[in-house]
Design an enzyme around this catalytic site. Sequence first.
Site, mmCIF file in Angstrom:
data_model
loop_
_atom_site.group_PDB
_atom_site.id
_atom_site.type_symbol
_atom_site.label_atom_id
_atom_site.label_comp_id
_atom_site.label_asym_id
_atom_site.label_seq_id
_atom_site.Cartn_x
_atom_site.Cartn_y
_atom_site.Cartn_z
ATOM 1 N N ARG A 61 46.242 16.687 35.923
ATOM 2 C CA ARG A 61 45.318 17.598 36.611
ATOM 3 C C ARG A 61 45.750 17.877 38.049
ATOM 4 N NH1 ARG A 61 40.626 14.963 37.799
ATOM 5 N NH2 ARG A 61 40.211 14.436 35.640
ATOM 6 N N TYR A 114 34.484 43.599 42.748
ATOM 7 C CA TYR A 114 34.674 43.451 41.297
ATOM 8 C C TYR A 114 33.384 42.901 40.675
ATOM 9 C CZ TYR A 114 36.969 41.391 37.130
ATOM 10 O OH TYR A 114 37.349 41.022 35.860
ATOM 11 N N ASP A 186 39.866 39.363 48.157
ATOM 12 C CA ASP A 186 40.533 39.541 46.868
ATOM 13 C C ASP A 186 41.666 40.549 47.086
ATOM 14 O OD1 ASP A 186 41.256 40.436 44.290
ATOM 15 O OD2 ASP A 186 39.233 40.123 43.500
ATOM 16 N N LYS A 211 46.740 39.908 36.602
ATOM 17 C CA LYS A 211 47.101 41.319 36.745
ATOM 18 C C LYS A 211 48.568 41.459 37.134
ATOM 19 C CE LYS A 211 42.785 41.770 35.854
ATOM 20 N NZ LYS A 211 41.751 41.718 36.854
HETATM 21 C C1 LIG Z 1 40.485 41.229 36.955
HETATM 22 C C2 LIG Z 1 40.074 41.032 38.343
HETATM 23 C C3 LIG Z 1 39.543 39.811 38.763
HETATM 24 C C4 LIG Z 1 39.273 38.689 37.815
HETATM 25 O O1 LIG Z 1 40.426 38.137 37.297
HETATM 26 P P1 LIG Z 1 40.482 37.444 35.849
HETATM 27 O O2 LIG Z 1 41.849 36.914 35.825
HETATM 28 O O3 LIG Z 1 40.200 38.527 34.851
HETATM 29 O O4 LIG Z 1 39.425 36.387 35.820
HETATM 30 C C5 LIG Z 1 39.236 39.663 40.092
HETATM 31 N N1 LIG Z 1 39.420 40.660 40.969
HETATM 32 C C6 LIG Z 1 39.924 41.843 40.609
HETATM 33 C C7 LIG Z 1 40.111 42.903 41.631
HETATM 34 C C8 LIG Z 1 40.277 42.077 39.278
HETATM 35 O O5 LIG Z 1 40.748 43.265 38.923
#
Ligand SMILES: *Cc1c(COP(=O)(O)O)cnc(C)c1O
Length: 396
Positions: A61, A114, A186, A211
């Site tokens: 972990r 988001y 983010d 992404k």
């Molecule tokens: C998809 C997304 C997330 C969340 O990510 P996951 O890997 O799907 O949990 C957070 N912020 C943005 C801008 C996203 O497009």
Amino acid sequence: MKDNADSRPFAPGAETVLTHGGRDPSAQHGFVNTPVYRGSTVIFETLADAEDARIRYRYGRQGTPLTDGFEAIVTQLEGAAGTVLTPSGVSAISLSLLTCLSVGDEVLITDSVYEPTRIFADTVLKRMGVTVRYFDPRIGAGISSLLSDATRVVFLESPGSLTFEIQDLPAISAALEDRDITIIIDNSWATPLFYTPLALGADIVVHSATKMFVGHSDVMMGTASANDRHMDALRATHRTLGLIASPDDTYLATRGMRTLGVRMREHERRALDLAAWLNEDSRVTVLHPALPDHPDHAIFKRDFTGSGCLFSFVLPPAPREAVAALVDHMALFGMGYSWGGFESLILPSRPARIRTAVPWTDQGNLFRVHVGFEDFNDLKSDLASGLDRYFSTAGM
Ligand SMILES: *Cc1c(COP(=O)(O)O)cnc(C)c1O
């Protein structure tokens, strides 16, 4: 990464970090890539070893050489003190918020955030006794009017990944000066190749690694990177919550990272070409901050060095059948969540349903587009046919 043979100071560029960062072939029998360490138990030779907290690998972990390598790449690119990996982008977001918030605190969140970030705040954080308020993504220095003694966190996402407002991070950061408030941002859209928010006043940067970092639509992962002030708390909370990314997924994410530079530049070019082409149609409103007529273009140009694969466009109001006519018959654009892979996507959405601080008043239908690596003319003609179907179904 090795130092130069003559030990001259060496500050590698981002693409060198992407290709050489976080790996050491000499420690892997010469093999280029660090293998997957699939492990929970680590065997200690002696009692003294078992008691020695300095031994880096003590239990699965707490990471492996592979997770350390991936974290090192993100840390270096973001200019952070450190990075932790999480099983999804949403868990990186919830981890960062939980690191900084306690009962009685207040968090201010951009209204363009988001949607699952909003859901986490509105459910778990509220249940924990945290006050959650949303603000106009274009508030800038005006955020000072919202601050209270309880404000502990400002959460940004720039641009908002559905509606593409850019937040004025330097102005927001200046407005929070001298207060004990953490800025979390983010940065999934721009990636540290095109935007490094820690240098502009943010404290913690999160990514949906799912992404752009992974880049092939086959892994869920998140990262959270912090500056010196917050890294110990972030790492401690990460350990306490037991948020560990899978070794195999970390391998794939690391592999994705090696080509992030070329992918980002190619996505950028294609998304801009497609956005500019759509922008020529007077019936289409394009939401892409790199276009000169975008309302936040000046801030974008000042703070970002490039743009991502994702943008939106809005078509004049029309019934649901017109939306279905567009998206149900695309040859190449798939309809689905996520983005950042090699394949193009289109997703209809209704921001008015989500907003609370600043109502979304545009009555038109919004479509979010992820521009992938198909033949560009094929993509254009696919979208042109979709627009024709929309306008003819709507009788326009
Ligand atoms: C998809 C997304 C997330 C969340 O990510 P996951 O890997 O799907 O949990 C957070 N912020 C943005 C801008 C996203 O497009």
